[in-house]
Design a protein around this motif. Structure first.
Motif, PDB file in Angstrom:
ATOM      1  N   GLY A  30      31.706  14.115  22.938  1.00  0.00           N
ATOM      2  CA  GLY A  30      31.528  14.951  24.122  1.00  0.00           C
ATOM      3  C   GLY A  30      32.474  14.589  25.245  1.00  0.00           C
ATOM      4  N   CYS A  31      32.336  15.310  26.346  1.00  0.00           N
ATOM      5  CA  CYS A  31      33.158  15.061  27.533  1.00  0.00           C
ATOM      6  C   CYS A  31      32.526  13.934  28.355  1.00  0.00           C
ATOM      7  CB  CYS A  31      33.260  16.328  28.377  1.00  0.00           C
ATOM      8  SG  CYS A  31      34.339  16.127  29.825  1.00  0.00           S
ATOM      9  N   SER A  32      33.387  13.213  29.082  1.00  0.00           N
ATOM     10  CA  SER A  32      32.900  12.137  29.950  1.00  0.00           C
ATOM     11  C   SER A  32      32.143  12.666  31.161  1.00  0.00           C
ATOM     12  CB  SER A  32      34.082  11.301  30.451  1.00  0.00           C
ATOM     13  OG  SER A  32      34.731  10.692  29.387  1.00  0.00           O
ATOM     14  N   ASP A  33      32.208  13.944  31.405  1.00  0.00           N
ATOM     15  CA  ASP A  33      31.572  14.557  32.571  1.00  0.00           C
ATOM     16  C   ASP A  33      30.126  14.059  32.735  1.00  0.00           C
ATOM     17  OD1 ASP A  33      32.122  17.537  34.219  1.00  0.00           O
ATOM     18  OD2 ASP A  33      30.125  16.632  34.218  1.00  0.00           O
ATOM     19  N   SER A  34      29.810  13.622  33.947  1.00  0.00           N
ATOM     20  CA  SER A  34      28.492  13.022  34.221  1.00  0.00           C
ATOM     21  C   SER A  34      27.338  13.998  34.042  1.00  0.00           C
ATOM     22  CB  SER A  34      28.473  12.473  35.652  1.00  0.00           C
ATOM     23  OG  SER A  34      28.669  13.530  36.573  1.00  0.00           O
ATOM     24  N   ILE A  54      37.611  12.397  28.196  1.00  0.00           N
ATOM     25  CA  ILE A  54      37.871  13.570  29.029  1.00  0.00           C
ATOM     26  C   ILE A  54      38.190  14.777  28.147  1.00  0.00           C
ATOM     27  CG2 ILE A  54      39.525  14.557  30.673  1.00  0.00           C
ATOM     28  CD1 ILE A  54      39.524  11.667  31.942  1.00  0.00           C
ATOM     29  N   ALA A  55      37.372  15.805  28.295  1.00  0.00           N
ATOM     30  CA  ALA A  55      37.515  17.084  27.592  1.00  0.00           C
ATOM     31  C   ALA A  55      37.246  16.991  26.080  1.00  0.00           C
ATOM     32  CB  ALA A  55      38.857  17.757  27.862  1.00  0.00           C
ATOM     33  N   ASN A  56      36.401  16.007  25.682  1.00  0.00           N
ATOM     34  CA  ASN A  56      35.939  15.929  24.280  1.00  0.00           C
ATOM     35  C   ASN A  56      37.044  16.151  23.248  1.00  0.00           C
ATOM     36  OD1 ASN A  56      34.498  18.454  25.857  1.00  0.00           O
ATOM     37  ND2 ASN A  56      35.615  19.185  24.037  1.00  0.00           N
ATOM     38  N   GLY A  91      31.795  20.630  23.950  1.00  0.00           N
ATOM     39  CA  GLY A  91      32.527  20.861  25.196  1.00  0.00           C
ATOM     40  C   GLY A  91      31.580  21.465  26.216  1.00  0.00           C
ATOM     41  N   HIS A  92      32.094  21.804  27.366  1.00  0.00           N
ATOM     42  CA  HIS A  92      31.232  22.449  28.365  1.00  0.00           C
ATOM     43  C   HIS A  92      32.056  23.360  29.265  1.00  0.00           C
ATOM     44  CE1 HIS A  92      32.385  19.872  31.897  1.00  0.00           C
ATOM     45  NE2 HIS A  92      32.799  19.103  30.913  1.00  0.00           N
ATOM     46  N   TYR A  93      31.424  24.473  29.658  1.00  0.00           N
ATOM     47  CA  TYR A  93      32.072  25.357  30.615  1.00  0.00           C
ATOM     48  C   TYR A  93      32.248  24.595  31.919  1.00  0.00           C
ATOM     49  CZ  TYR A  93      30.943  28.967  27.216  1.00  0.00           C
ATOM     50  OH  TYR A  93      30.848  29.692  26.057  1.00  0.00           O
ATOM     51  N   GLY A  94      33.295  24.930  32.659  1.00  0.00           N
ATOM     52  CA  GLY A  94      33.555  24.244  33.924  1.00  0.00           C
ATOM     53  C   GLY A  94      34.177  22.868  33.738  1.00  0.00           C
ATOM     54  N   CYS A  95      34.750  22.619  32.566  1.00  0.00           N
ATOM     55  CA  CYS A  95      35.326  21.296  32.273  1.00  0.00           C
ATOM     56  C   CYS A  95      36.597  21.044  33.108  1.00  0.00           C
ATOM     57  CB  CYS A  95      35.651  21.185  30.782  1.00  0.00           C
ATOM     58  SG  CYS A  95      36.283  19.558  30.317  1.00  0.00           S
ATOM     59  N   GLY A  96      36.564  19.971  33.887  1.00  0.00           N
ATOM     60  CA  GLY A  96      37.696  19.645  34.755  1.00  0.00           C
ATOM     61  C   GLY A  96      38.971  19.358  33.979  1.00  0.00           C
ATOM     62  N   GLY A  97      38.827  18.764  32.792  1.00  0.00           N
ATOM     63  CA  GLY A  97      40.002  18.460  31.982  1.00  0.00           C
ATOM     64  C   GLY A  97      40.687  19.722  31.489  1.00  0.00           C
TER      65      GLY A  97
HETATM   66 ZN    ZN Z   1      34.598  18.055  30.848  1.00  0.00          ZN
END
Ligand code: ZN
Length: 212
Positions: free
Chosen positions: A43-47, A68-70, A99-105
């Motif tokens: 997965g993404c590192s996003d908290s 970052i960005a899986n 992954g996830h929508y709104g991913c900063g990467g």
């Molecule tokens: Zn992300």
């Protein structure tokens, strides 16, 4: 981040241990014996996308790798080591790229801004854009294009998982191993299964197929 937060998490840990022990006095003793998770989560590192919480999984259920960005970068020793251990030692049945929508990467990959050393990581995501440039450039609405890019990035990472010698060897050895791609909605909490399924190396382009 305030000191209060730091004190709070130490305190939270004590409370969590107490709660678990009230439910089952042997909880940690049993957990410490072994792990047999059925799933490897990439997965993404996003908290905001915590692996266990969003799928209601308990400690022991999920082997986790996050970046970052899986991404599944074929020269990333960290990812390869996690994958190898999960497939060949833990014998997970499922590998899931979430992954996830709104991913900063992924957002950064759509822009030309330089952020720092991470530019070199983001470049792998830009390669996904180049691969699907026709489809993505045709989407006029920037947010829709961003969402689609997130989905295509997950699909590419699942495909890159299937290309690894680790996954191909497992399939050729008759090991049951399913790859999946999901996208998590930050503002809904729901995941979407993208329906990308690989279950043998015949599903890969000829040039990637290895005779192991
Ligand atoms: Zn992300």
């Amino acid at each position: 981040m305030s000191n209060d937060f730091y004190e709070k998490i130490l305190d939270n840990n004590k409370k969590w241990v107490e709660t678990q022990l009230k439910i089952d006095v042997n909880y940690f003793k049993d957990l410490s014996q072994t792990q047999t998770p059925p799933l490897l989560w990439i997965g993404c590192s996003d908290s905001r996308v915590p692996a266990n919480e969003i799928i209601g999984a308990k400690p022991g259920d999920v082997f986790v790798h996050r970046n970052i960005a899986n991404m599944v970068v074929h020269s990333d020793m960290n990812m390869l080591s996690v994958l190898d251990y999960a497939v060949n030692v833990l014998k997970v049945k499922h590998v899931l790229v979430c992954g996830h929508y709104g991913c900063g990467g992924v957002k950064a990959a759509m822009s030309n801004d330089s952020i720092g050393i991470i530019d070199n990581w983001i470049r792998h995501i830009k390669d996904v854009y180049r691969h699907h440039k026709g489809e993505l450039d045709d989407i006029e609405n920037e947010n829709e294009r961003f969402n689609r890019f997130v989905e295509l990035n997950v699909k590419e990472q699942v495909s890159d998982l299937a290309k690894t010698s680790i996954v191909q060897a497992a399939w050729q050895n008759g090991q049951e191993l399913y790859l999946h791609g999901w996208v998590y909605g930050l503002n809904s909490g729901f995941v979407t299964d993208l329906g990308v399924n690989y279950s043998s190396n015949d599903d890969l382009d000829d040039v990637y197929q290895l005779n192991i």
